[in-house]
Design an enzyme around this catalytic site. Structure first.
Site, PDB file in Angstrom:
ATOM      1  N   THR A   1      88.360  26.467  50.038  1.00 43.37           N
ATOM      2  CA  THR A   1      87.412  27.142  50.928  1.00 43.37           C
ATOM      3  C   THR A   1      87.921  28.522  51.289  1.00 43.37           C
ATOM      4  O   THR A   1      88.913  28.998  50.727  1.00 43.37           O
ATOM      5  CB  THR A   1      87.080  26.247  52.155  1.00 43.37           C
ATOM      6  OG1 THR A   1      86.009  26.859  52.877  1.00 43.37           O
ATOM      7  CG2 THR A   1      88.264  26.029  53.075  1.00 43.37           C
TER       8      THR A   1
ATOM      9  N   LYS B   1      88.317  31.266  47.538  1.00 44.15           N
ATOM     10  CA  LYS B   1      87.408  30.844  46.458  1.00 44.15           C
ATOM     11  C   LYS B   1      87.451  31.751  45.224  1.00 44.15           C
ATOM     12  O   LYS B   1      87.199  31.299  44.112  1.00 44.15           O
ATOM     13  CB  LYS B   1      85.969  30.762  46.972  1.00 44.15           C
ATOM     14  CG  LYS B   1      85.742  29.601  47.915  1.00 44.15           C
ATOM     15  CD  LYS B   1      84.285  29.472  48.281  1.00 44.15           C
ATOM     16  CE  LYS B   1      84.107  28.337  49.276  1.00 44.15           C
ATOM     17  NZ  LYS B   1      82.701  28.080  49.576  1.00 44.15           N
TER      18      LYS B   1
ATOM     19  N   ASP C   1      78.948  24.785  45.239  1.00 38.63           N
ATOM     20  CA  ASP C   1      78.213  25.321  46.400  1.00 38.63           C
ATOM     21  C   ASP C   1      76.736  25.551  46.080  1.00 38.63           C
ATOM     22  O   ASP C   1      75.855  25.122  46.834  1.00 38.63           O
ATOM     23  CB  ASP C   1      78.832  26.651  46.849  1.00 38.63           C
ATOM     24  CG  ASP C   1      80.129  26.452  47.606  1.00 38.63           C
ATOM     25  OD1 ASP C   1      80.270  25.431  48.288  1.00 38.63           O
ATOM     26  OD2 ASP C   1      81.007  27.329  47.517  1.00 38.63           O
TER      27      ASP C   1
ATOM     28  N   GLY D   1      79.305  35.487  50.020  1.00 43.73           N
ATOM     29  CA  GLY D   1      79.755  34.446  49.098  1.00 43.73           C
ATOM     30  C   GLY D   1      78.767  33.302  48.934  1.00 43.73           C
ATOM     31  O   GLY D   1      78.488  32.862  47.811  1.00 43.73           O
TER      32      GLY D   1
ATOM     33  N   TYR E   1      75.151  25.482  59.742  1.00 43.29           N
ATOM     34  CA  TYR E   1      75.013  24.102  60.220  1.00 43.29           C
ATOM     35  C   TYR E   1      75.628  23.873  61.592  1.00 43.29           C
ATOM     36  O   TYR E   1      75.650  22.741  62.074  1.00 43.29           O
ATOM     37  CB  TYR E   1      75.581  23.095  59.203  1.00 43.29           C
ATOM     38  CG  TYR E   1      77.013  23.323  58.824  1.00 43.29           C
ATOM     39  CD1 TYR E   1      77.335  24.080  57.720  1.00 43.29           C
ATOM     40  CD2 TYR E   1      78.046  22.780  59.582  1.00 43.29           C
ATOM     41  CE1 TYR E   1      78.647  24.303  57.363  1.00 43.29           C
ATOM     42  CE2 TYR E   1      79.360  22.996  59.240  1.00 43.29           C
ATOM     43  CZ  TYR E   1      79.651  23.760  58.126  1.00 43.29           C
ATOM     44  OH  TYR E   1      80.961  23.993  57.790  1.00 43.29           O
TER      45      TYR E   1
END
Ligand SMILES: NC(=O)c1ccc[n+]([C@@H]2O[C@H](COP(=O)([O-])OP(=O)(O)OC[C@H]3O[C@@H](n4cnc5c(N)ncnc54)[C@H](OP(=O)(O)O)[C@@H]3O)[C@@H](O)[C@H]2O)c1
Length: 288
Positions: free
Chosen positions: A68, A72, A108, A135, A230
Site C-alpha cells: 500500500t 505501490k 485495485d 493513484g 470509505y
C-alpha cells in the site's frame, strides 16, 4: 481464535503507515472462514527500508504480500516479474512469492470493477465520469478503459488528468477518453447524460465529512454514484446521490474486492466476500 502452527503460511501488508489498515481483519476472517492455515500481518515499512523488506519476503518465505501507500510504484524495481495489468498500470498492490520469483499484480482497478458489478452495474458501453487523477483513479481508469464507451477524467490539477488521458489513449488506443478541469461548469455540462460517476479524489474523507466534490443539484436519478472514499462509509456525496434517487456504491466494496482478488491469487480459493466485508465493517466500527 487463529491457530498458528509451524506450517502456517504468512501473508503480509507492507506500507507506511499501516496501523489503521482493515486488511488484516479482512484476510484473517477469510482464512478462518475457509479453514486455511494462513495468517495475515501488517508491517510498517518506511520508504528507505522497502528494498530490505522485499528481500525479506523471499528470505522468510512470506507467501503473499499486499503493498500500500507509498510503495505501490517503487516496489516494482525489486520484483522479478509483473502481471500484464500491473505492467500496464505501473503499480503493484499484490505480490505472490513463487519461491524463485516474486510476481507483482494490481487488483485495485479490477476491485473497483467488481464493486460496480456487485451493485448490478455493468460499465460496458457506458459513459463514465471519474473525479481525480491520482493513484486510485489511475488504477480504475486502466481497468475501465477496455469496457466503457466514454471516460471523462476531471481533476483539480488539469495537467494530471490530461497526462492520464493521453496514456490511456496510447496504451489502449482508446479514443473515448477526455480530460477536463474539476469545476462546477464542467460538471454541469458532462453529468447530464452520464451513467456512472466515480469519486476517486479524497474529497469528503474523514475528517472533512461535510465536503463533497459535486453539489447535489448536479446529481440525478439516472446516475450510479460510486465513491471510493470509505471513511465515512456513507459520504456526503453518497447521501445526496441517494436523496435524488441515484444508485450508490460505497468505497468499502472496492477495498473488499481488491482484497478478495489478492486472496484468490495467494490461495487459489474463492474469496468469501461477504465475510471479508463484515470483518472490515466491524473493524471500521471499532475505529470510530
Ligand atoms: N476504496 C478503496 O479501496 C480505495 C483505494 C485507494 C484509495 N482510496 C481512497 O481514494 C482517495 C484517493 O486516493 P489516491 O491514492 O488516489 O490519492 P492521491 O494519489 O493522493 O490522489 C488524490 C486525488 O484527489 C484530488 N484531491 C485531493 N484533494 C482535493 C480537493 N480538495 N479538491 C479536489 N481534488 C482533490 C487530487 O487532485 P490533484 O491532482 O489536483 O492534487 C488527486 O486527484 C483517498 O480518499 C483514498 O482513501 C480508496
Amino acid at each position: 481464535m487463529i491457530k498458528v502452527s509451524g506450517g502456517t503460511k504468512v501473508c503480509a501488508l507492507i506500507g507506511c503507515p499501516v496501523e489503521h489498515s482493515l486488511s488484516p481483519a479482512m484476510h484473517n476472517a477469510a482464512f478462518q472462514h475457509l479453514g486455511l492455515d494462513y495468517i495475515y500481518v501488517a508491517f510498517n515499512v518506511p520508504p528507505e527500508r522497502l528494498g530490505d523488506a522485499v528481500l525479506g519476503i523471499k528470505g522468510l518465505g512470506i507467501y503473499g504480500v499486499n503493498v500500500t501507500m507509498p510503495h505501490k510504484i517503487n516496489v516494482i524495481k525489486y520484483l522479478d516479474e509483473l502481471d500484464e495489468g500491473a505492467r500496464l498500470a505501473g503499480s503493484v498492490n499484490t505480490i505472490l512469492n513463487r519461491g524463485e520469483k516474486l510476481v507483482g499484480y494490481t487488483t485495485d482497478g479490477l476491485g473497483a470493477l467488481r464493486a460496480l458489478r456487485h451493485a448490478g452495474v455493468d460499465p460496458a458501453g457506458r459513459k463514465v465520469v471519474i473525479l481525480g487523477a491520482g493513484g486510485a483513479s489511475r488504477a480504475i481508469c486502466f481497468a475501465l478503459a477496455n469496457h466503457v464507451r466514454e471516460l471523462i477524467i476531471l481533476n483539480r490539477t488539469l495537467e494530471r488528468a490530461v497526462k492520464l488521458a493521453d496514456e490511456l489513449r496510447r496504451v489502449f488506443s482508446f479514443v473515448g477518453v477526455r480530460a477536463g478541469l474539476l469545476s462546477e461548469n464542467v460538471l454541469e455540462d458532462v453529468l447530464k447524460d452520464t451513467d456512472i460517476l466515480i469519486n476517486a479524489t479524497s474529497v469528503g474523507m474523514k475528517p472533512n465529512i461535510n465536503e463533497t466534490p459535486v453539489k447535489r443539484e448536479l446529481l440525478h436519478g439516472n446516475l450510479t454514484v460510486f465513491d471510493i472514499v470509505y471513511e465515512p462509509l456513507e459520504t456526503r456525496l453518497l447521501k445526496e446521490a441517494k436523496s435524488v434517487g441515484a444508485r450508490t456504491v460505497d468505497g468499502l466494496w472496492m477495498l473488499v474486492y481488491q482484497g478478495a482478488l489478492s486472496f484468490e491469487i495467494w490461495t487459489g480459493a474463492k474469496a468469501p466476500v461477504e465475510v471479508m466485508r463484515e470483518a472490515a465493517l466491524k473493524r471500521l466500527g471499532e475505529k470510530e
